[in-house]
Write a protein that holds these residues in place. Sequence first.
Motif, PDB file in Angstrom:
ATOM      1  N   GLY A 222       1.163  -1.047  -0.381  1.00 25.03           N
ATOM      2  CA  GLY A 222      -0.390   0.186  -0.221  1.00 25.03           C
ATOM      3  C   GLY A 222       0.304   1.371   0.030  1.00 25.03           C
ATOM      4  N   ALA A 223       2.065   1.228   0.505  1.00 27.62           N
ATOM      5  CA  ALA A 223       2.939   1.978   1.115  1.00 27.62           C
ATOM      6  C   ALA A 223       3.488   3.197  -0.311  1.00 27.62           C
ATOM      7  CB  ALA A 223       3.918   1.903   1.814  1.00 27.62           C
TER       8      ALA A 223
ATOM      9  N   VAL B 130       0.949   5.085  -2.178  1.00 29.41           N
ATOM     10  CA  VAL B 130       0.536   5.920  -1.176  1.00 29.41           C
ATOM     11  C   VAL B 130       1.198   7.060  -2.640  1.00 29.41           C
ATOM     12  CG1 VAL B 130       0.621   6.589   0.904  1.00 29.41           C
ATOM     13  CG2 VAL B 130      -0.677   5.003   0.406  1.00 29.41           C
TER      14      VAL B 130
ATOM     15  N   PHE C 295      -8.024  -7.812   0.665  1.00 25.29           N
ATOM     16  CA  PHE C 295      -7.570  -6.894   1.396  1.00 25.29           C
ATOM     17  C   PHE C 295      -7.220  -6.152   0.406  1.00 25.29           C
ATOM     18  CE2 PHE C 295      -7.173  -9.652   5.095  1.00 25.29           C
ATOM     19  CZ  PHE C 295      -8.213  -9.688   6.144  1.00 25.29           C
TER      20      PHE C 295
ATOM     21  N   THR D 218      -6.860  -3.660  -3.454  1.00 21.09           N
ATOM     22  CA  THR D 218      -7.428  -2.592  -3.378  1.00 21.09           C
ATOM     23  C   THR D 218      -7.781  -1.983  -5.049  1.00 21.09           C
ATOM     24  OG1 THR D 218      -6.241  -1.247  -1.558  1.00 21.09           O
ATOM     25  CG2 THR D 218      -7.899   0.010  -3.197  1.00 21.09           C
TER      26      THR D 218
ATOM     27  N   ASP E  56      -3.526  -1.764  -4.861  1.00 19.52           N
ATOM     28  CA  ASP E  56      -2.508  -2.585  -3.850  1.00 19.52           C
ATOM     29  C   ASP E  56      -3.260  -4.035  -4.036  1.00 19.52           C
ATOM     30  OD1 ASP E  56      -1.447  -3.905  -1.245  1.00 19.52           O
ATOM     31  OD2 ASP E  56      -2.350  -2.611   0.109  1.00 19.52           O
TER      32      ASP E  56
ATOM     33  N   THR F 101      -1.048  -6.958  -2.575  1.00 20.75           N
ATOM     34  CA  THR F 101      -0.920  -7.495  -1.306  1.00 20.75           C
ATOM     35  C   THR F 101      -0.291  -8.482  -1.878  1.00 20.75           C
ATOM     36  OG1 THR F 101      -2.547  -9.497  -0.842  1.00 20.75           O
ATOM     37  CG2 THR F 101      -3.424  -6.635  -0.458  1.00 20.75           C
ATOM     38  N   ALA F 102       0.834  -9.233  -0.382  1.00 16.83           N
ATOM     39  CA  ALA F 102       1.526 -10.030  -0.706  1.00 16.83           C
ATOM     40  C   ALA F 102       1.037 -11.396  -0.799  1.00 16.83           C
ATOM     41  CB  ALA F 102       1.386 -10.364   0.769  1.00 16.83           C
TER      42      ALA F 102
ATOM     43  N   THR G  10      -1.522  -7.814   4.710  1.00 13.03           N
ATOM     44  CA  THR G  10      -1.633  -7.119   4.261  1.00 13.03           C
ATOM     45  C   THR G  10      -2.095  -5.351   5.118  1.00 13.03           C
ATOM     46  OG1 THR G  10      -3.830  -6.796   4.784  1.00 13.03           O
ATOM     47  CG2 THR G  10      -3.374  -8.465   3.170  1.00 13.03           C
ATOM     48  N   ARG G  11      -1.757  -4.227   4.564  1.00 10.31           N
ATOM     49  CA  ARG G  11      -1.874  -3.141   5.457  1.00 10.31           C
ATOM     50  C   ARG G  11      -2.995  -2.411   4.465  1.00 10.31           C
ATOM     51  NH1 ARG G  11       0.363   1.024   5.979  1.00 10.31           N
ATOM     52  NH2 ARG G  11       1.200   0.507   3.823  1.00 10.31           N
TER      53      ARG G  11
ATOM     54  N   SER H 156      -4.215   0.449   2.345  1.00 11.33           N
ATOM     55  CA  SER H 156      -3.315   1.394   2.094  1.00 11.33           C
ATOM     56  C   SER H 156      -3.851   3.015   2.069  1.00 11.33           C
ATOM     57  CB  SER H 156      -3.062   1.261   0.438  1.00 11.33           C
ATOM     58  OG  SER H 156      -4.577   1.811   0.031  1.00 11.33           O
ATOM     59  N   GLY H 157      -3.191   3.689   3.021  1.00 12.60           N
ATOM     60  CA  GLY H 157      -2.886   5.451   2.863  1.00 12.60           C
ATOM     61  C   GLY H 157      -4.127   5.650   4.397  1.00 12.60           C
TER      62      GLY H 157
ATOM     63  N   SER I 195       4.822   0.821   7.162  1.00 13.36           N
ATOM     64  CA  SER I 195       4.761   0.417   6.528  1.00 13.36           C
ATOM     65  C   SER I 195       5.628  -0.723   6.591  1.00 13.36           C
ATOM     66  CB  SER I 195       4.420   1.110   4.983  1.00 13.36           C
ATOM     67  OG  SER I 195       4.779   0.582   3.950  1.00 13.36           O
TER      68      SER I 195
ATOM     69  N   GLU J 104       2.903   7.431   7.423  1.00 16.76           N
ATOM     70  CA  GLU J 104       1.515   7.894   6.859  1.00 16.76           C
ATOM     71  C   GLU J 104       0.037   9.246   7.324  1.00 16.76           C
ATOM     72  OE1 GLU J 104      -1.037   4.127   4.312  1.00 16.76           O
ATOM     73  OE2 GLU J 104       1.801   3.777   3.132  1.00 16.76           O
TER      74      GLU J 104
END
Lengths: 712, 712
Positions: free
Chosen positions: A333-334, A337, A368, A370, A376, A378-379, B2-3, B5-6, B186, B239
Amino acid sequence: MTRASGRRWSRHRERPLTETSATFNALFSPASVAVIGASDNPNKVGGRPIHYMRAFGYAGEVFPVNPAREVIQGYRAYPTLDAIGKTPDAVVIAVSGDATLEQVRQCGAAGVKAAVIMASGFAETGEAGRQRQQELVTVANASGMRVVGPNAQGTANFANGAVLNFSTMFMEVAPQDGPIAIISQSGAASVMPYALLRQAGYGVRYLVATGNDADLDACTMTAAVAADPYVRLILVYLESVSDPAQLAHAAQVARARGASIVAIKAGNSQRGAKAAASHTGALVGNDAAIDAFLARHGIWRARDIGELVRAVPLYLQQRQPGQGRTVVMSHSGAVGVMAADLAERHDLPLTELQPATLRELGGILPEFGTASNPLDMTAALLGKGDMFPRVLHALGADPQADMVMVGIPVAGPGYDVEALARDAAAFSADRAKPLVVSAPQQSVREVFERHGVPAFVTEADAIGALAQYAAHQRLAKGAPTPGWPDAKRLDGSGLQDEAHSLALLAEAGVPAVPHRLCDSVEAALAAFKALGGTPVVVKGCAADIPHKSEHGLVHLRLTDAASVARAAQDCLDTLQRLGVASPRVVVGAMVKGRHEFALGVSVDPLFGPLVMIGEGGTLLELRKDVVTLLAPFTAEDVKAACARLRLAPLFDGYRDIPALDLDALAASAVALGDWALRHRTALVSVDINPLMVMAAGQGVMAVDAVVELKGN
Amino acid sequence: MTRASGRRWSRHRERPLTETSATFNALFSPASVAVIGASDNPNKVGGRPIHYMRAFGYAGEVFPVNPAREVIQGYRAYPTLDAIGKTPDAVVIAVSGDATLEQVRQCGAAGVKAAVIMASGFAETGEAGRQRQQELVTVANASGMRVVGPNAQGTANFANGAVLNFSTMFMEVAPQDGPIAIISQSGAASVMPYALLRQAGYGVRYLVATGNDADLDACTMTAAVAADPYVRLILVYLESVSDPAQLAHAAQVARARGASIVAIKAGNSQRGAKAAASHTGALVGNDAAIDAFLARHGIWRARDIGELVRAVPLYLQQRQPGQGRTVVMSHSGAVGVMAADLAERHDLPLTELQPATLRELGGILPEFGTASNPLDMTAALLGKGDMFPRVLHALGADPQADMVMVGIPVAGPGYDVEALARDAAAFSADRAKPLVVSAPQQSVREVFERHGVPAFVTEADAIGALAQYAAHQRLAKGAPTPGWPDAKRLDGSGLQDEAHSLALLAEAGVPAVPHRLCDSVEAALAAFKALGGTPVVVKGCAADIPHKSEHGLVHLRLTDAASVARAAQDCLDTLQRLGVASPRVVVGAMVKGRHEFALGVSVDPLFGPLVMIGEGGTLLELRKDVVTLLAPFTAEDVKAACARLRLAPLFDGYRDIPALDLDALAASAVALGDWALRHRTALVSVDINPLMVMAAGQGVMAVDAVVELKGN
């Protein structure tokens, strides 16, 4: 060998635009090369070209000329040029400055077509040197010989090993042929991008450092290499645009076959904006003229060597960037961004994905992830082997997805980098869309590069390169440049007074405020009456005093005869005190526009009239909300430029201010530009401030103006 | 893992500023670490920390917890935490999100001091996840345990091999201890700078990715590593600024011992400037608050990962950059020209060399060299072995030569790069001045780097790094941050009408124009008389209608009673028609200032009041000529900020406009900032527009204002 830092000589040449290809053939594909001042030591200036030609496979004949030796670096040496017994196509003159003229004379007499002159000590040292340099060129040209230099590092064609160049760089960084040409006025600035490109594995065909640009200058050499159909990208370093017409010609040749030119024009700091007589000149400076000139001819202006080479892989692939709408995809995600921040900074639009694409992506991306841009992934990218190609496939069908940036911030065990690179390369090739990767790990970049995918260390470089490439391709698609009309004379010289300036502008097609020129209080009163008794302004009118308000020579909002009489008398008295021979006043209608703009012209000796449009008023030069256009231009060009003004929303109406008359503003700017172009040889500058812009449909009106003509 | 995003969650925490060092000792120097959800596979999340601790020399005890195995990666495994028989200092919880809460409960009960929670599926997934996350933290903290995460990649201390972190990056890029710490929300953004630094040979001690920042957040972890005296540079990726007080504390700790913090705050695009009720809020946005906050605390804001790591070698050397005045030297004029352009772009001052220095240089440099900055040493640099050290010696004696950039665009046979590097390193060490080299050839950079000289590929990077380092060191020398006063209440809520707004501001210390609030035509006429019969303005006054001019509620330049009566009646009628309960008008003196400014406040929930100063008038938001300051600040701070306005020359007098009263403007801004700080919990925003600024000595006057208080 030395070069004077930052100083060059701009000459307006009247040569034909196309040099005979014989000259360039002699330099770049000579059947034979003589080196006058040849050295057996490959580390000397007169030794390096010989060493390089042998080392890099030059198949023609090499004739070292040196009376002191019989053999030089394995070649038979000759005491003089004549002793060779045949005329070499090209000559490297590597003797000292004092001895150069005589060698040039001999070469010319022998019928040599082109020479590279390496000696320094000419124009870069001052006036005497400039004269010696002029003599060199005169002598050479008289016999039909063209020269590169003096003070030139020289030319090189790595396709055939014809290296008439003494840079030590080629000792360290081995050449390899490729579709790039480097043309530079500076030797150092020619080999810096060369080193970066070669270290990154890119081949370079031509490398030319022209030095003092006395004859075959950097612009002309750019046109020469632009004609080679193998060359896809030309990198240019200039400290002065020595020959704009040749550079324009080079751009046209390159553009016609889809090749690109990226140029640095260095030495723009602290320049231009000093010591210009007109406000427009002070605001615009020489640098804006260069920006406008390069943009008009589809040449991208890079700000430094890093920017010069950054987008090279994209230029070499020549994929179509469309409108530059970019999809960013990453498993972090970073990265998304940061890429969004960078895209905004670089003015790169991120794609608004179509609903159908979003639906398709929604079915591919994990919970998860986007499914909006930036994507995103993701992994989960790791787990599902086919997710990446499926996402690419979905993007490929979206007509708004013009370019793709893939961010791989980290990879290691579990990441099939090879497959990612293969899928990315296939997508880019199949869809003919630019795709780049950003990865801090060298090991990851190497895999992508092996598959032909442009790879960058940081998101900033990747986004910067995509933004440049897309914007440059749009620029290069611009309309062809119209020719200049014949120049016309204008009567008068020096600064023109307000009345005459307004009259000239009215003739040009810029409406002026109703006004009368009066030489007495009585005349002023009559004018007040003639103007219908509306509020008027009374201003002193004298060519020598352009800044009237600073002398109390502006009286606003006068509504009765007594005030008009008082103001007129005051102005006439002040002008007399200031030594003006025939004091006069302008009595003008007091026009209240919706907003005060300024319109101006500064005629650049090389690039022609540059028209400035922006917010007017006393604070013009502080607010600096202006745009500039190189004449001639169209009303559409004006509107596109005005959209970049901070005040642009005024043209559509803002709060309780109605929409302004952009059509009229554009028409006046176009008329002024055309008029300035016709009178470019007579005109120095025009300042119209304020130009009152009315509500849409109600026009514009020049309220005050100063025109400056040449001479005084 | 996962994260989202933003998206992050800003919480205003009320924890003590200093965490117990026991927590950080447990994370960074644990005597023992348990890994719950341990895997025998080093490529799984629960296997990697164990693999890394063994591989990177962790000397403490490792307790894998996994009921299915007896031995994991060579360590004895335990079915449960309790089965270990002793309490580990730190625990890695690598089980799934569903199982995490129970493990946290068991760790807390066992007396574990700190845990890294790797599972995702918490706040990043929505409200339900946020509640699960809150429960995790509540349970942990109840027993005195602190947690990093959830959704965290984890912590690492490469000094002792305590790697509670599952990034795959360490499989690929081997760690090495060094004086740098990386703290990131992140995971990806933590390992990107890590990879770049390690590939360039720099050691990194701490690497922390905090994930959802539920307890020990990125700001708190920054403060933790700032306390390690070995750490000289902390790189931070955020972020959201999750805990400004902790970040401020970290900056104070770092600054006290000369360490530096460079931070990326990502996600600034398209933010802030949307949907703010006040003009000030719309103009200022959240991003300006972050800029101001970071600057105040001496933290450099980097714009991307490249900028984050670019100046690392300068930070590690910790040489004194003085005022940043830089000497550029090269054997190429082009490098000097480009470096001068770049210095101007980066606001880096080039040294004006002293006459004595120029004389000395004149004796050293060859005929064609330039004894002014940039110094062109010409290729004679090669011939005379002692020229370079002699030039450096001359520069060393010049008190205005603070930093040096040496450009080596090309080197090869004949260049004694080793000697150049040795002399450069000796100069920099002896004089304690920063010196960097720029060279496109990797072979050249390697020699300089071996001698400890920071080396950059391009002039742009070299100048950019010097500019950042010098500006950052100046920033970090700023005054310590004053504390915040106790918050005070304000009566009222929502938008305040003009009269009440002006009254509040007068109380704050911002002078208001003389005016009267009137509820009838008769009162308006009395006010006209009381104001001395000067020209007045009559305006409708209602809290609900802040944009008066758009409703025809502003009548300017009224000079007679009849006009005043008409205007008052008109306003009262209009207000009634607009549904205002008690229509009133303000009758105010018509003040003509020298220029219209605007002064505003936007209270950021995290950073407090941000004061905006700039050009006022209707076009405020288009011209955007504003500066912002975080309260509290001094008059000197205001003056320094105002010097960055485009209109700054007005403060010294411009053309026929006398110097403006900057002192009064600064005093009003300071007063407003202090007042806003006291009332920060009650205040939303202040818009004063115009604030008339008079000639020097004649003050400022608020002519119109809207104050917005919380609630409505």
